[in-house]
Design an enzyme around this catalytic site. Structure first.
Site, PDB file in Angstrom:
ATOM      1  N   GLY A  20      13.066  19.279 -21.194  1.00  0.00           N
ATOM      2  CA  GLY A  20      12.162  18.346 -21.824  1.00  0.00           C
ATOM      3  C   GLY A  20      12.286  17.249 -23.278  1.00  0.00           C
ATOM      4  N   GLY A  21      12.085  16.877 -24.348  1.00  0.00           N
ATOM      5  CA  GLY A  21      12.454  15.678 -25.123  1.00  0.00           C
ATOM      6  C   GLY A  21      13.478  16.642 -26.006  1.00  0.00           C
ATOM      7  N   MET A  22      14.058  17.721 -25.963  1.00  0.00           N
ATOM      8  CA  MET A  22      14.364  18.041 -27.381  1.00  0.00           C
ATOM      9  C   MET A  22      15.448  19.628 -27.034  1.00  0.00           C
ATOM     10  SD  MET A  22      11.893  19.691 -30.069  1.00  0.00           S
ATOM     11  CE  MET A  22      10.883  21.170 -29.412  1.00  0.00           C
ATOM     12  N   GLY A  23      15.855  18.808 -25.309  1.00  0.00           N
ATOM     13  CA  GLY A  23      16.848  19.618 -24.668  1.00  0.00           C
ATOM     14  C   GLY A  23      16.607  20.343 -23.577  1.00  0.00           C
ATOM     15  N   VAL A  25      16.845  23.444 -21.378  1.00  0.00           N
ATOM     16  CA  VAL A  25      17.142  24.718 -21.415  1.00  0.00           C
ATOM     17  C   VAL A  25      17.935  25.984 -20.183  1.00  0.00           C
ATOM     18  CG1 VAL A  25      16.320  27.647 -22.321  1.00  0.00           C
ATOM     19  CG2 VAL A  25      15.453  25.389 -22.963  1.00  0.00           C
ATOM     20  N   LYS A  40      20.102  26.192 -24.701  1.00  0.00           N
ATOM     21  CA  LYS A  40      19.431  24.809 -25.383  1.00  0.00           C
ATOM     22  C   LYS A  40      20.563  24.112 -25.294  1.00  0.00           C
ATOM     23  CE  LYS A  40      15.061  24.588 -26.717  1.00  0.00           C
ATOM     24  NZ  LYS A  40      14.133  23.313 -26.105  1.00  0.00           N
ATOM     25  N   ASP A 133       5.866  22.512 -32.667  1.00  0.00           N
ATOM     26  CA  ASP A 133       4.634  21.925 -31.298  1.00  0.00           C
ATOM     27  C   ASP A 133       4.562  23.203 -30.366  1.00  0.00           C
ATOM     28  OD1 ASP A 133       6.175  21.001 -29.280  1.00  0.00           O
ATOM     29  OD2 ASP A 133       7.958  21.882 -28.715  1.00  0.00           O
TER      30      ASP A 133
END
Length: 266
Positions: A20-23, A25, A40, A133
């Site tokens: 997603g937006g944070m990387g 996995v 990640k 989050d």
């Protein structure tokens, strides 16, 4: 995108787990310690210079100090050939999102999962770490019914390159970004007032409602409509089969005014 079988530092990538937006996995094998980890990989260019990388490393070190059975451990932060990544505890199980997708959960599971999430929040908040989050996709449930909360504090570290499905990036009143999934984002965060421990408790309230009702307390066809509902409306019809104490806890977590919510996860 990293291919299966590729090696990053001393981690051999086994499979992609999600992103997603944070990387993105991956499940990977730590070739030094002979164990599986969650790798990640941060979005390219997210840490544009050494100053940003050093800040991230300091924050990641803080996260690594969390040591609670309900929190997935952060092992390391490193870079390899231009790839910035975190290594974390790999947790086998099913996300709470997947469990709740089938409909309302039994009352004992709601109480057990809710209690374990609250205990994890209590420990993190005592270390001055806010999740920011919290959502069912970030909660793993093992085969034995143990909860592990993932990605504690990472929303503070990463300014997202893009938003995935339910996630939006909102500018704060001061420089920086707040990252969060809109259905679980507290009213004060939507107003740009920033997140604190009570914002995490709002998200817990939404998750309690979702586990009990099989759906979320606020609805909207667009991000704007959903945000407006959270800011202006009362939650949808309460599940009628809850014991009074659980209903009270859920409703207090969902108070629009953070001053009326529980002030502590404990």
């Amino acid at each position: 995108m990293i291919a299966t079988g590729e090696t990053v530092s001393h981690y051999r990538v086994l499979e992609k787990l999600g992103g997603g937006g944070m990387g993105v996995v991956y499940r990977a094998r730590d070739e030094r310690l002979d164990r599986n980890v969650a790798l990640k990989v941060l979005p390219a260019g997210m840490l544009s210079d050494e100053t940003a990388r050093s800040r991230f490393r300091r924050e990641a070190l803080t996260l690594s100090q969390l040591n609670h059975p309900g929190i997935a451990v952060v092992h390391d932060f490193d870079s390899d050939n231009g790839v910035d990544f975190l290594t974390m505890e790999y947790v086998e199980g099913e996300t709470l999102a997947a469990k709740a997708a089938a409909g309302p959960l039994p009352e004992p599971e709601i109480i057990s999962f809710g209690t374990q999430i609250a205990e994890a929040l209590e420990d993190a908040h005592e270390h001055q770490i806010i999740h920011r989050d919290l959502k069912p996709a970030n909660v793993m449930v093992t085969a034995k019914g143990r909860v592990k909360v993932l990605d504690f504090g990472l929303a503070k570290l990463v300014k997202p390159a893009e938003a995935d499905g339910e996630t939006a990036s909102l500018a704060e009143s001061q420089p920086g970004w707040v990252m969060g999934p809109v259905p679980y984002m507290a009213p004060e965060v939507l107003r740009g007032q920033g997140a604190d421990a009570r914002s995490d408790l709002w998200a817990l309230g939404v998750m309690l409602y979702e586990m009990a009702a099989g759906g979320r307390p606020f609805q909207g066809q667009t991000t704007y409509e959903l945000s407006a509902a959270i800011l202006r409306e009362v939650p949808g019809p309460r599940p009628g089969n809850l014991p009074p104490a659980l209903r009270t806890a859920m409703e207090r977590c969902l108070e629009n005014d953070p001053g009326k919510r529980y002030q502590l996860a404990s």
